[in-house]
Design a protein around this motif. Structure first.
Motif, PDB file in Angstrom:
ATOM      1  N   ARG A  12     -19.582 -28.512 -93.008  1.00  0.00           N
ATOM      2  CA  ARG A  12     -18.663 -27.779 -92.128  1.00  0.00           C
ATOM      3  C   ARG A  12     -19.282 -26.451 -91.723  1.00  0.00           C
ATOM      4  N   MET A  13     -18.766 -25.923 -90.632  1.00  0.00           N
ATOM      5  CA  MET A  13     -19.129 -24.573 -90.227  1.00  0.00           C
ATOM      6  C   MET A  13     -18.179 -23.622 -90.954  1.00  0.00           C
ATOM      7  N   ILE A  14     -18.727 -22.627 -91.613  1.00  0.00           N
ATOM      8  CA  ILE A  14     -17.928 -21.647 -92.333  1.00  0.00           C
ATOM      9  C   ILE A  14     -18.031 -20.329 -91.578  1.00  0.00           C
ATOM     10  N   SER A  15     -16.898 -19.715 -91.283  1.00  0.00           N
ATOM     11  CA  SER A  15     -16.873 -18.436 -90.580  1.00  0.00           C
ATOM     12  C   SER A  15     -16.115 -17.412 -91.410  1.00  0.00           C
ATOM     13  N   ILE A  16     -16.654 -16.213 -91.457  1.00  0.00           N
ATOM     14  CA  ILE A  16     -16.030 -15.105 -92.166  1.00  0.00           C
ATOM     15  C   ILE A  16     -15.863 -13.974 -91.166  1.00  0.00           C
ATOM     16  N   CYS A  17     -14.731 -13.282 -91.221  1.00  0.00           N
ATOM     17  CA  CYS A  17     -14.528 -12.150 -90.322  1.00  0.00           C
ATOM     18  C   CYS A  17     -13.691 -11.093 -91.015  1.00  0.00           C
ATOM     19  N   CYS A  18     -13.658  -9.910 -90.436  1.00  0.00           N
ATOM     20  CA  CYS A  18     -12.819  -8.823 -90.944  1.00  0.00           C
ATOM     21  C   CYS A  18     -11.499  -8.853 -90.188  1.00  0.00           C
ATOM     22  N   LEU A  19     -10.401  -8.612 -90.918  1.00  0.00           N
ATOM     23  CA  LEU A  19      -9.073  -8.605 -90.320  1.00  0.00           C
ATOM     24  C   LEU A  19      -8.393  -7.272 -90.580  1.00  0.00           C
ATOM     25  N   ASP A  20      -7.491  -6.908 -89.696  1.00  0.00           N
ATOM     26  CA  ASP A  20      -6.622  -5.766 -89.929  1.00  0.00           C
ATOM     27  C   ASP A  20      -5.761  -6.112 -91.140  1.00  0.00           C
ATOM     28  N   THR A  21      -5.532  -5.155 -92.035  1.00  0.00           N
ATOM     29  CA  THR A  21      -4.789  -5.423 -93.267  1.00  0.00           C
ATOM     30  C   THR A  21      -3.378  -5.962 -93.018  1.00  0.00           C
ATOM     31  N   ALA A  22      -2.825  -5.722 -91.851  1.00  0.00           N
ATOM     32  CA  ALA A  22      -1.488  -6.233 -91.541  1.00  0.00           C
ATOM     33  C   ALA A  22      -1.464  -7.759 -91.468  1.00  0.00           C
ATOM     34  N   TYR A  23      -2.629  -8.395 -91.340  1.00  0.00           N
ATOM     35  CA  TYR A  23      -2.705  -9.843 -91.169  1.00  0.00           C
ATOM     36  C   TYR A  23      -3.391 -10.548 -92.332  1.00  0.00           C
ATOM     37  N   THR A  24      -3.525  -9.895 -93.484  1.00  0.00           N
ATOM     38  CA  THR A  24      -4.332 -10.467 -94.563  1.00  0.00           C
ATOM     39  C   THR A  24      -3.558 -11.245 -95.623  1.00  0.00           C
ATOM     40  N   GLU A  25      -2.258 -11.401 -95.476  1.00  0.00           N
ATOM     41  CA  GLU A  25      -1.520 -12.187 -96.467  1.00  0.00           C
ATOM     42  C   GLU A  25      -1.953 -13.651 -96.362  1.00  0.00           C
ATOM     43  N   LEU A  26      -2.197 -14.268 -97.524  1.00  0.00           N
ATOM     44  CA  LEU A  26      -2.641 -15.661 -97.549  1.00  0.00           C
ATOM     45  C   LEU A  26      -1.675 -16.550 -96.784  1.00  0.00           C
ATOM     46  N   GLY A  27      -2.220 -17.434 -95.952  1.00  0.00           N
ATOM     47  CA  GLY A  27      -1.406 -18.355 -95.174  1.00  0.00           C
ATOM     48  C   GLY A  27      -1.033 -17.853 -93.793  1.00  0.00           C
ATOM     49  N   THR A  28      -1.299 -16.578 -93.497  1.00  0.00           N
ATOM     50  CA  THR A  28      -0.993 -16.032 -92.172  1.00  0.00           C
ATOM     51  C   THR A  28      -1.861 -16.717 -91.126  1.00  0.00           C
ATOM     52  N   GLU A  29      -1.256 -17.188 -90.049  1.00  0.00           N
ATOM     53  CA  GLU A  29      -2.008 -17.820 -88.975  1.00  0.00           C
ATOM     54  C   GLU A  29      -2.560 -16.744 -88.046  1.00  0.00           C
ATOM     55  N   VAL A  30      -3.848 -16.820 -87.735  1.00  0.00           N
ATOM     56  CA  VAL A  30      -4.506 -15.827 -86.875  1.00  0.00           C
ATOM     57  C   VAL A  30      -5.380 -16.544 -85.850  1.00  0.00           C
ATOM     58  N   LEU A  31      -5.720 -15.836 -84.774  1.00  0.00           N
ATOM     59  CA  LEU A  31      -6.708 -16.301 -83.807  1.00  0.00           C
ATOM     60  C   LEU A  31      -7.954 -15.445 -83.979  1.00  0.00           C
ATOM     61  N   VAL A  32      -9.095 -16.102 -84.153  1.00  0.00           N
ATOM     62  CA  VAL A  32     -10.372 -15.409 -84.317  1.00  0.00           C
ATOM     63  C   VAL A  32     -11.211 -15.688 -83.084  1.00  0.00           C
ATOM     64  N   LEU A  33     -11.750 -14.639 -82.480  1.00  0.00           N
ATOM     65  CA  LEU A  33     -12.642 -14.805 -81.328  1.00  0.00           C
ATOM     66  C   LEU A  33     -14.019 -15.153 -81.869  1.00  0.00           C
ATOM     67  N   TRP A  34     -14.434 -16.397 -81.679  1.00  0.00           N
ATOM     68  CA  TRP A  34     -15.654 -16.928 -82.265  1.00  0.00           C
ATOM     69  C   TRP A  34     -16.752 -16.932 -81.219  1.00  0.00           C
ATOM     70  N   GLY A  35     -17.898 -16.348 -81.532  1.00  0.00           N
ATOM     71  CA  GLY A  35     -19.032 -16.278 -80.619  1.00  0.00           C
ATOM     72  C   GLY A  35     -19.476 -14.845 -80.435  1.00  0.00           C
ATOM     73  N   GLU A  36     -20.697 -14.678 -80.036  1.00  0.00           N
ATOM     74  CA  GLU A  36     -21.280 -13.349 -79.848  1.00  0.00           C
ATOM     75  C   GLU A  36     -20.873 -12.769 -78.495  1.00  0.00           C
ATOM     76  N   PRO A  37     -20.697 -11.437 -78.422  1.00  0.00           N
ATOM     77  CA  PRO A  37     -20.403 -10.804 -77.128  1.00  0.00           C
ATOM     78  C   PRO A  37     -21.516 -11.107 -76.119  1.00  0.00           C
ATOM     79  N   GLY A  38     -21.125 -11.371 -74.894  1.00  0.00           N
ATOM     80  CA  GLY A  38     -22.097 -11.681 -73.850  1.00  0.00           C
ATOM     81  C   GLY A  38     -22.463 -13.155 -73.784  1.00  0.00           C
ATOM     82  N   THR A  39     -21.946 -13.943 -74.730  1.00  0.00           N
ATOM     83  CA  THR A  39     -22.175 -15.388 -74.713  1.00  0.00           C
ATOM     84  C   THR A  39     -20.815 -16.073 -74.625  1.00  0.00           C
ATOM     85  N   ARG A  40     -20.841 -17.379 -74.556  1.00  0.00           N
ATOM     86  CA  ARG A  40     -19.586 -18.137 -74.502  1.00  0.00           C
ATOM     87  C   ARG A  40     -18.803 -17.912 -75.799  1.00  0.00           C
TER      88      ARG A  40
END
Length: 74
Positions: A12-40
């Motif tokens: 699998r592809m594993i992705s790690i990112c930093c989140l604002d602490t307001a969204y860090t409770e386990l199970g919280t659904e979030v949208l992560v912008l995946w990809g480098e700036p300037g690319t798709r």
């Protein structure tokens, strides 16, 4: 900060990112912008999890001062 890596072990592809602490409770659904700036980029829907692929015990309570000292190489 985003970090991604393909895991040969988990197949699998594993992705790690930093989140604002307001969204860090386990199970919280979030949208992560995946990809480098300037690319798709793509918004990935995911849930906050401690270890999504590897639920090992944490060792933050280990007293490293109690570990045996390394012996010098001869």
């Amino acid at each position: 900060m985003r970090k991604r890596q393909n895991s040969a072990y988990f197949h699998r592809m594993i992705s790690i990112c930093c989140l604002d602490t307001a969204y860090t409770e386990l199970g919280t659904e979030v949208l992560v912008l995946w990809g480098e700036p300037g690319t798709r980029q793509k918004k990935i829907r995911t849930k906050v999890a401690r270890y999504p692929y590897n639920n090992v015990l944490r060792n933050e309570s280990t007293d490293v001062a109690a570990l045996p000292k390394a012996q010098p190489l001869k």
